[in-house]
Scaffold this motif. Structure first.
Motif, short mmCIF file in Angstrom:
data_model
loop_
_atom_site.label_atom_id
_atom_site.label_comp_id
_atom_site.label_asym_id
_atom_site.label_seq_id
_atom_site.Cartn_x
_atom_site.Cartn_y
_atom_site.Cartn_z
N MET A 31 -42.77 23.81 29.18
CA MET A 31 -42.04 24.31 28.01
C MET A 31 -42.68 25.60 27.52
O MET A 31 -43.90 25.75 27.55
CB MET A 31 -42.05 23.27 26.89
N SER A 32 -41.85 26.52 27.04
CA SER A 32 -42.37 27.78 26.51
C SER A 32 -43.04 27.53 25.16
O SER A 32 -42.84 26.49 24.53
CB SER A 32 -41.22 28.78 26.34
N ASN A 33 -43.81 28.51 24.71
CA ASN A 33 -44.48 28.38 23.41
C ASN A 33 -43.47 28.25 22.27
O ASN A 33 -43.70 27.50 21.32
CB ASN A 33 -45.39 29.59 23.18
N ASN A 34 -42.37 29.00 22.37
CA ASN A 34 -41.33 28.91 21.34
C ASN A 34 -40.71 27.52 21.29
O ASN A 34 -40.46 26.97 20.21
CB ASN A 34 -40.23 29.95 21.59
N ALA A 35 -40.47 26.94 22.46
CA ALA A 35 -39.89 25.59 22.52
C ALA A 35 -40.85 24.56 21.94
O ALA A 35 -40.44 23.66 21.21
CB ALA A 35 -39.55 25.24 23.97
N LYS A 36 -42.14 24.70 22.25
CA LYS A 36 -43.13 23.77 21.69
C LYS A 36 -43.22 23.90 20.17
O LYS A 36 -43.36 22.90 19.46
CB LYS A 36 -44.51 24.03 22.33
N LEU A 37 -43.11 25.13 19.70
CA LEU A 37 -43.15 25.36 18.25
C LEU A 37 -41.97 24.68 17.56
O LEU A 37 -42.14 24.00 16.54
CB LEU A 37 -43.12 26.87 17.96
N ILE A 38 -40.77 24.84 18.13
CA ILE A 38 -39.55 24.32 17.50
C ILE A 38 -39.44 22.81 17.63
O ILE A 38 -39.09 22.12 16.66
CB ILE A 38 -38.31 25.01 18.12
N TYR A 39 -39.75 22.26 18.80
CA TYR A 39 -39.49 20.85 19.05
C TYR A 39 -40.69 19.94 18.79
O TYR A 39 -40.52 18.72 18.62
CB TYR A 39 -39.03 20.65 20.50
N ILE A 40 -41.90 20.49 18.75
CA ILE A 40 -43.08 19.64 18.60
C ILE A 40 -43.85 19.94 17.31
O ILE A 40 -44.06 19.05 16.48
CB ILE A 40 -44.02 19.80 19.82
N TYR A 41 -44.23 21.21 17.13
CA TYR A 41 -45.11 21.54 16.01
C TYR A 41 -44.40 21.54 14.66
O TYR A 41 -44.90 20.95 13.69
CB TYR A 41 -45.78 22.90 16.25
N LEU A 42 -43.25 22.21 14.57
CA LEU A 42 -42.57 22.30 13.27
C LEU A 42 -42.15 20.94 12.71
O LEU A 42 -42.34 20.68 11.52
CB LEU A 42 -41.36 23.24 13.38
N PRO A 43 -41.57 20.03 13.53
CA PRO A 43 -41.25 18.70 12.98
C PRO A 43 -42.48 17.97 12.45
O PRO A 43 -42.40 17.24 11.45
CB PRO A 43 -40.65 17.96 14.19
N ALA A 44 -43.63 18.17 13.11
CA ALA A 44 -44.86 17.51 12.64
C ALA A 44 -45.36 18.10 11.33
O ALA A 44 -46.04 17.43 10.55
CB ALA A 44 -45.94 17.64 13.71
N LEU A 45 -45.00 19.36 11.06
CA LEU A 45 -45.50 20.05 9.87
C LEU A 45 -44.64 19.82 8.63
O LEU A 45 -45.09 20.12 7.52
CB LEU A 45 -45.57 21.57 10.14
N LYS B 203 -36.77 21.73 2.91
CA LYS B 203 -35.91 20.70 3.50
C LYS B 203 -34.69 21.32 4.17
O LYS B 203 -34.27 20.88 5.25
CB LYS B 203 -35.47 19.71 2.41
N ARG B 204 -34.13 22.34 3.53
CA ARG B 204 -32.96 23.01 4.10
C ARG B 204 -33.32 23.72 5.40
O ARG B 204 -32.55 23.70 6.37
CB ARG B 204 -32.42 24.03 3.08
N PHE B 205 -34.50 24.34 5.43
CA PHE B 205 -34.96 25.03 6.64
C PHE B 205 -35.07 24.06 7.81
O PHE B 205 -34.57 24.34 8.91
CB PHE B 205 -36.31 25.70 6.37
N PHE B 206 -35.70 22.92 7.59
CA PHE B 206 -35.88 21.95 8.67
C PHE B 206 -34.56 21.28 9.05
O PHE B 206 -34.34 20.94 10.21
CB PHE B 206 -36.93 20.91 8.28
N TYR B 207 -33.67 21.11 8.06
CA TYR B 207 -32.35 20.55 8.36
C TYR B 207 -31.55 21.50 9.26
O TYR B 207 -30.95 21.07 10.25
CB TYR B 207 -31.60 20.31 7.05
N MET B 208 -31.57 22.80 8.92
CA MET B 208 -30.86 23.79 9.73
C MET B 208 -31.49 23.89 11.12
O MET B 208 -30.78 24.08 12.12
CB MET B 208 -30.90 25.15 9.04
N LEU B 209 -32.81 23.75 11.18
CA LEU B 209 -33.51 23.82 12.47
C LEU B 209 -33.05 22.68 13.38
O LEU B 209 -32.80 22.88 14.57
CB LEU B 209 -35.02 23.73 12.23
N LYS B 210 -32.91 21.48 12.79
CA LYS B 210 -32.46 20.33 13.57
C LYS B 210 -31.01 20.48 14.00
O LYS B 210 -30.63 20.05 15.09
CB LYS B 210 -32.64 19.05 12.75
N ARG B 211 -30.19 21.08 13.13
CA ARG B 211 -28.78 21.28 13.46
C ARG B 211 -28.60 22.29 14.59
O ARG B 211 -27.78 22.10 15.49
CB ARG B 211 -28.02 21.77 12.22
N VAL B 212 -29.38 23.37 14.52
CA VAL B 212 -29.24 24.46 15.51
C VAL B 212 -29.80 24.04 16.86
O VAL B 212 -29.21 24.32 17.91
CB VAL B 212 -29.94 25.74 15.00
N TYR B 213 -30.97 23.36 16.82
CA TYR B 213 -31.63 23.02 18.08
C TYR B 213 -31.48 21.55 18.44
O TYR B 213 -32.07 21.07 19.35
CB TYR B 213 -33.12 23.39 18.00
#
Length: 250
Positions: free
Chosen positions: A155-169, A240-250
């Motif tokens: 996985m690319s660094n961007n993918a790890k950031l979006i799918y792994i790190y950001l949800p944990a944060l 909350k809105r940022f993470f909600y939109m992130l989940k919707r987009v990705y």
């Protein structure tokens, strides 16, 4: 209306009733103003253009200090997570910043920079360690197995950031925001009371104290509490809105 909200309203009404009774028994408005007197002072302040200008000046500086402290704290936490040696070297400085009293920060900043950006810098130093600690803890809480899987699938660094790190944060950033907004407003106004930069909420508070205008002190304090509560809710909503939109987009 749900029961929880009803209980909160009832608790507030009981507190106001107790406050009114205590003020009537004491019968010394310069020691304890009644809620009605505070409301009158609040309305008088609301009709003053100088007060509104001072309020927005204080709020803008406090929010700027909060945002810059949050940004730097998150950035430093990312570096500490990526480079363990950096964490070792920076941790004593973070500990010192967290331990220094607000009054000491105010005096040091007044000596170095004057009173212009006083509340901004004080808020920055109060908020930054909170976001640093919470973000670093969130990054360290990431499941090692998830990272191993990401490595296997390249996985690319961007993918790890979006799918792994950001949800944990998410939960860590929410708790940091809730904790630090209140601290930012308390420390920012305290800095203004000590440093007395002209036409700010802290300046108005000190002025009211000098004239023993207790109702005005309470009114300004209530204004600070309302501002803090509004921006705390707003910060939580944005995250909350940022993470909600992130989940919707990705």
């Amino acid at each position: 209306m749900n029961k929880s909200r009803l209980h909160k309203i009832t608790a507030v009404l009981f507190a106001l009733l107790f406050w009114q009774i205590a003020a009537m028994i004491l019968d010394r408005s310069f020691l304890l103003s009644s809620p009605i007197e505070v409301l009158k002072s609040l309305l008088e302040l609301g009709l003053s253009g100088v007060f509104w200008t001072g309020m927005w000046k204080s709020v803008c500086k406090i929010l700027l200090g909060f945002l810059s402290g949050a940004g730097v704290g998150i950035f430093l936490a990312g570096l500490s997570y990526r480079f363990k040696l950096f964490e070792v070297y920076i941790s004593p400085y973070i500990m010192v910043i967290r331990s220094i009293p607000v009054a000491s920060f105010v005096i040091i900043i007044l000596i170095w920079l004057g009173g212009g950006g006083l509340s901004l810098f004080v808020c920055f130093f109060m908020v930054m360690p909170i976001f640093y600690a919470n973000t670093l803890e969130g990054l360290k809480s990431v499941d090692v197995k998830m990272l191993q899987m990401a490595k296997i699938f390249e996985m690319s660094n961007n993918a790890k950031l979006i799918y792994i790190y950001l949800p944990a944060l998410e939960s860590f950033l929410l708790s940091a925001s809730v904790a630090s907004i209140g601290i930012a407003f308390k420390s920012g106004i305290a800095a203004e009371v000590i440093g007395r930069p002209k036409d700010t909420l802290g300046f108005f508070l000190f002025d009211a104290k000098m004239y023993l205008d207790t109702s005005k002190v309470f009114a300004i304090t209530l204004t600070v509490i309302i501002c803090s509560a509004i921006f705390e809710r707003l910060a939580v909503l944005i995250i909350k809105r940022f993470f909600y939109m992130l989940k919707r987009v990705y």
